[in-house]
Motif scaffolding. Structure first.
Motif, PDB file in Angstrom:
ATOM      1  N   PRO A 209       0.830  -1.216   0.000  1.00  0.00           N
ATOM      2  CA  PRO A 209       0.000   0.000   0.000  1.00  0.00           C
ATOM      3  C   PRO A 209       0.856   1.254   0.000  1.00  0.00           C
ATOM      4  O   PRO A 209       1.899   1.312   0.666  1.00  0.00           O
ATOM      5  CB  PRO A 209      -0.813  -0.133   1.295  1.00  0.00           C
ATOM      6  CG  PRO A 209      -0.069  -1.112   2.137  1.00  0.00           C
ATOM      7  CD  PRO A 209       0.605  -2.038   1.198  1.00  0.00           C
ATOM      8  N   SER A 210       0.420   2.243  -0.755  1.00  0.00           N
ATOM      9  CA  SER A 210       1.185   3.486  -0.865  1.00  0.00           C
ATOM     10  C   SER A 210       0.308   4.717  -0.695  1.00  0.00           C
ATOM     11  O   SER A 210       0.687   5.812  -1.092  1.00  0.00           O
ATOM     12  CB  SER A 210       1.900   3.553  -2.224  1.00  0.00           C
ATOM     13  OG  SER A 210       0.966   3.449  -3.279  1.00  0.00           O
ATOM     14  N   GLY A 211      -0.856   4.527  -0.060  1.00  0.00           N
ATOM     15  CA  GLY A 211      -1.781   5.640   0.096  1.00  0.00           C
ATOM     16  C   GLY A 211      -2.604   5.843  -1.164  1.00  0.00           C
ATOM     17  O   GLY A 211      -2.261   5.340  -2.245  1.00  0.00           O
ATOM     18  N   VAL A 212      -3.698   6.575  -1.044  1.00  0.00           N
ATOM     19  CA  VAL A 212      -4.601   6.829  -2.179  1.00  0.00           C
ATOM     20  C   VAL A 212      -5.021   8.290  -2.165  1.00  0.00           C
ATOM     21  O   VAL A 212      -5.050   8.947  -1.116  1.00  0.00           O
ATOM     22  CB  VAL A 212      -5.849   5.929  -2.132  1.00  0.00           C
ATOM     23  CG1 VAL A 212      -5.478   4.470  -2.302  1.00  0.00           C
ATOM     24  CG2 VAL A 212      -6.607   6.133  -0.829  1.00  0.00           C
ATOM     25  N   ASP A 213      -5.319   8.809  -3.361  1.00  0.00           N
ATOM     26  CA  ASP A 213      -5.823  10.177  -3.455  1.00  0.00           C
ATOM     27  C   ASP A 213      -7.209  10.275  -2.825  1.00  0.00           C
ATOM     28  O   ASP A 213      -8.043   9.368  -2.974  1.00  0.00           O
ATOM     29  CB  ASP A 213      -5.914  10.620  -4.912  1.00  0.00           C
ATOM     30  CG  ASP A 213      -4.552  10.846  -5.543  1.00  0.00           C
ATOM     31  OD1 ASP A 213      -3.547  10.874  -4.801  1.00  0.00           O
ATOM     32  OD2 ASP A 213      -4.482  10.988  -6.782  1.00  0.00           O
ATOM     33  N   ASP A 215     -10.888  11.789  -2.758  1.00  0.00           N
ATOM     34  CA  ASP A 215     -11.784  12.205  -3.838  1.00  0.00           C
ATOM     35  C   ASP A 215     -12.307  13.623  -3.590  1.00  0.00           C
ATOM     36  O   ASP A 215     -13.500  13.856  -3.417  1.00  0.00           O
ATOM     37  CB  ASP A 215     -12.937  11.218  -3.970  1.00  0.00           C
ATOM     38  CG  ASP A 215     -13.769  11.474  -5.226  1.00  0.00           C
ATOM     39  OD1 ASP A 215     -13.241  12.138  -6.136  1.00  0.00           O
ATOM     40  OD2 ASP A 215     -14.930  11.025  -5.280  1.00  0.00           O
ATOM     41  N   GLY A 436       3.623   7.872   1.560  1.00  0.00           N
ATOM     42  CA  GLY A 436       2.597   7.903   0.523  1.00  0.00           C
ATOM     43  C   GLY A 436       1.924   9.257   0.426  1.00  0.00           C
ATOM     44  O   GLY A 436       0.758   9.358   0.044  1.00  0.00           O
ATOM     45  N   ARG A 476      -4.020  13.142   0.128  1.00  0.00           N
ATOM     46  CA  ARG A 476      -4.018  11.687   0.144  1.00  0.00           C
ATOM     47  C   ARG A 476      -4.329  11.155   1.538  1.00  0.00           C
ATOM     48  O   ARG A 476      -4.182  11.849   2.552  1.00  0.00           O
ATOM     49  CB  ARG A 476      -2.662  11.149  -0.336  1.00  0.00           C
ATOM     50  CG  ARG A 476      -2.423  11.401  -1.811  1.00  0.00           C
ATOM     51  CD  ARG A 476      -1.022  11.046  -2.244  1.00  0.00           C
ATOM     52  NE  ARG A 476      -0.711   9.625  -2.132  1.00  0.00           N
ATOM     53  CZ  ARG A 476      -1.033   8.696  -3.011  1.00  0.00           C
ATOM     54  NH1 ARG A 476      -1.712   9.027  -4.099  1.00  0.00           N
ATOM     55  NH2 ARG A 476      -0.698   7.443  -2.832  1.00  0.00           N
ATOM     56  N   GLY A 478      -4.659   7.040   3.803  1.00  0.00           N
ATOM     57  CA  GLY A 478      -4.161   5.673   3.833  1.00  0.00           C
ATOM     58  C   GLY A 478      -2.776   5.581   4.442  1.00  0.00           C
ATOM     59  O   GLY A 478      -2.121   6.596   4.708  1.00  0.00           O
ATOM     60  N   THR A 480       1.098   3.322   4.587  1.00  0.00           N
ATOM     61  CA  THR A 480       2.047   2.366   4.015  1.00  0.00           C
ATOM     62  C   THR A 480       2.441   1.393   5.128  1.00  0.00           C
ATOM     63  O   THR A 480       2.123   1.612   6.295  1.00  0.00           O
ATOM     64  CB  THR A 480       3.300   3.085   3.494  1.00  0.00           C
ATOM     65  OG1 THR A 480       3.964   3.692   4.611  1.00  0.00           O
ATOM     66  CG2 THR A 480       2.939   4.154   2.478  1.00  0.00           C
TER      67      THR A 480
END
Length: 519
Positions: A209-213, A215, A436, A476, A478, A480
């Motif tokens: 996992p590297s984090g997510v944008d 929305d 991330g 972002r 999430g 890592t």
């Protein structure tokens, strides 16, 4: 005439010296990342299979001295005694690691673990940690950089040492033709197994996992770089001038409905004898916030007693959020202070010996609050001020507390050249990969830049130029694996590997494992 044995020892020490130089050249500003592996291989060749303890110490010291003196060359222009002391101390760490690691076949496991442990030690000791010229910052441009999101700089450092020692150490397979020439040659699979583990971690890092944008709309950030001459001390440049050039640069920004915030670098405002909030400088900053219709996140140095976080005679280095009405709605006071830069350890003792501590007349107080500030719209920013970006746990602290973006306001104006600044950009790239998150770095004389969660650098400024860089930065969320685990598990793993290698390298164990030695 030099004794042959002494000549051989000098040759091995010289070889190790060359290995250290190669490791240093793998780092910014040179950045030839493959040289780190070659340098470790040269170091292993210099050590050999079964050197004496004295030889190990000397060879380890030679390796460390060239690495540190080259990699920390920027310190020469700041403090020659400090440069010499730091280089010798950190080289001694690696000399001790060379002695602590086992010899024989199990050295291929023990040596990487021992040298990684002393690099981990530099994250906390001495003086709270001095992680300068570390192997990890050179590898941020190499193929192993993604491993940082798994285990941070400690895992990345071990991977370099492990690959280098394994490639030059005991061979995993010895052909029969070699054994006919040298009957004592034996295969040793430990190194190839260790490299196999690295390959598995490297593959896993691609899927980790590297984090997510988030929305939502991106955050449009303007970073102000006031400019000015590089290599100038704070005592030589009036603080009012530094503030003024940043006001001048900010006034070049046109009001824009898309703009969300303006970032000023570290301590470009120095206020004495009164609190920042309500001061004349605060009013000037607020006027720009009102003109642009956005908050300004600015770096201030302030008397600690005015803020209530420290006693009279101390200062604090903080990043604060200033609204158009002049109110300060959020602040973060720097936790990791620069030893002999923002405070003087053992001040009384050094003063008794006549050290020039008058160049740092006032000690900064360490902050205690989480490494975040909040914007009025609810956006949370992680904050690592300058020196703190060299420590993975500081950016991790912000990411753990749901920071959507991490800012790194810094001030490298007092450092001659660009060696430190390029190493700081590399450290920001590591922190971005580890967390991330986007990293936004702002400096008064450079470098300022935007850095993506993959470690890519955008809009890096030039040294000494006055400019404003603007970018839409995606917030972002999430975690890592590094954000979740931190450094602790990897330190424990290194300790266990070193202990295991030393156990299996004991003479009795070696004898039981080798049929020739049992005869």
């Amino acid at each position: 005439m030099i004794d042959p044995a002494r000549r051989a020892r000098l040759a091995r020490a010289s070889l190790a010296l060359g290995g250290g130089f190669l490791v240093a050249f793998s780092m910014p500003p040179w950045g030839f990342w493959p040289l780190a592996f070659v340098g470790v291989m040269v170091f292993e060749i210099a050590l050999g299979s079964n050197p004496s303890r004295g030889d190990r110490f000397a060879i380890g010291m030679s390796f460390g001295l060239s690495w540190m003196f080259m990699g920390m060359g920027w310190m020469w222009f700041l403090t020659v005694p400090g440069y010499i002391a730091a280089g010798v101390i950190f080289a001694t760490f690696h000399a001790i690691a060379a002695v602590a690691a086992p010899t024989g076949r199990w050295r291929v496991i023990g040596r990487p673990a021992a040298h990684t442990l002393v690099e981990a030690l530099r994250l906390t000791f001495p003086f709270g940690g001095v992680p300068l010229a570390t192997i990890g910052i050179g590898q941020v441009s190499g193929p192993l950089d993604g491993m940082a999101r798994v285990g941070g700089v400690i895992l990345l450092t071990w991977a370099v040492f492990q690959v280098g020692f394994a490639l030059a150490g005991p061979a995993p397979f010895v052909p029969a033709t070699v054994q006919r020439v040298r009957a004592s040659a034996r295969s040793a699979p430990q190194g190839v197994v260790a490299i196999g583990v690295i390959v598995l971690i490297w593959i896993a890092s691609a899927f980790a996992p590297s984090g997510v944008d988030i929305d939502t709309a991106p955050v449009t950030i303007a970073v102000v770089q006031g400019g000015g001459r590089q290599g100038t001390r704070a005592l030589d440049v009036p603080s009012a001038l530094v503030t003024q050039v940043h006001l001048d640069a900010t006034r070049t920004i046109e009001p824009d409905d898309e703009l969300d915030m303006v970032l000023w670098p570290e301590n470009v405002i120095d206020i004495n004898d009164e609190p920042f909030e309500g001061s004349e400088i605060n009013a000037l900053v607020a006027a720009e916030a009102e003109r642009l219709g956005v908050p300004l996140v600015v770096g201030i140095t302030e008397d600690a007693d005015q803020t209530g976080i420290g006693p009279d005679g101390k200062i604090t280095n903080a990043q604060v959020v200033v609204l158009p009405d002049g109110s300060v709605t959020s602040r973060f006071d720097k936790v990791r202070r620069v030893p002999f830069g923002e405070y003087v350890p053992l001040r009384g003792l050094l003063e008794a010996f006549g050290a020039p501590i008058d160049q740092i007349p006032t000690d900064a107080v360490a902050g205690t609050e989480p490494a975040v500030v909040d914007l009025p719209d609810g956006t949370r920013l992680g904050v690592v001020i300058s020196w703190e970006v060299f420590f993975g746990d500081r950016a991790r602290d912000g990411a753990e507390r749901d920071a959507a973006i991490v800012i790194n306001p810094t001030n490298g104006a007092s450092y001659t050249g660009t060696q430190l600044q390029t190493q700081q950009i590399a450290s920001s790239r590591l922190r971005a990969i580890e967390t991330g998150r986007w990293i936004v770095q702002g400096a008064p004389t450079g470098f300022s830049a935007f850095i993506s969660p993959d470690g890519l650098v955008f809009q890096r400024t030039e040294i000494s130029e006055q400019t404003v860089i603007v970018m839409d930065v995606p917030p972002r969320t999430g975690t890592t694996w590094y954000t979740s685990l931190g450094d602790g598990p990897w330190v424990v793993a290194m300790v266990l590997m070193l202990a295991m290698a030393r156990w299996f390298a004991r003479p009795r164990r070696e004898k039981l494992a080798d049929p020739d030695l049992r005869r």
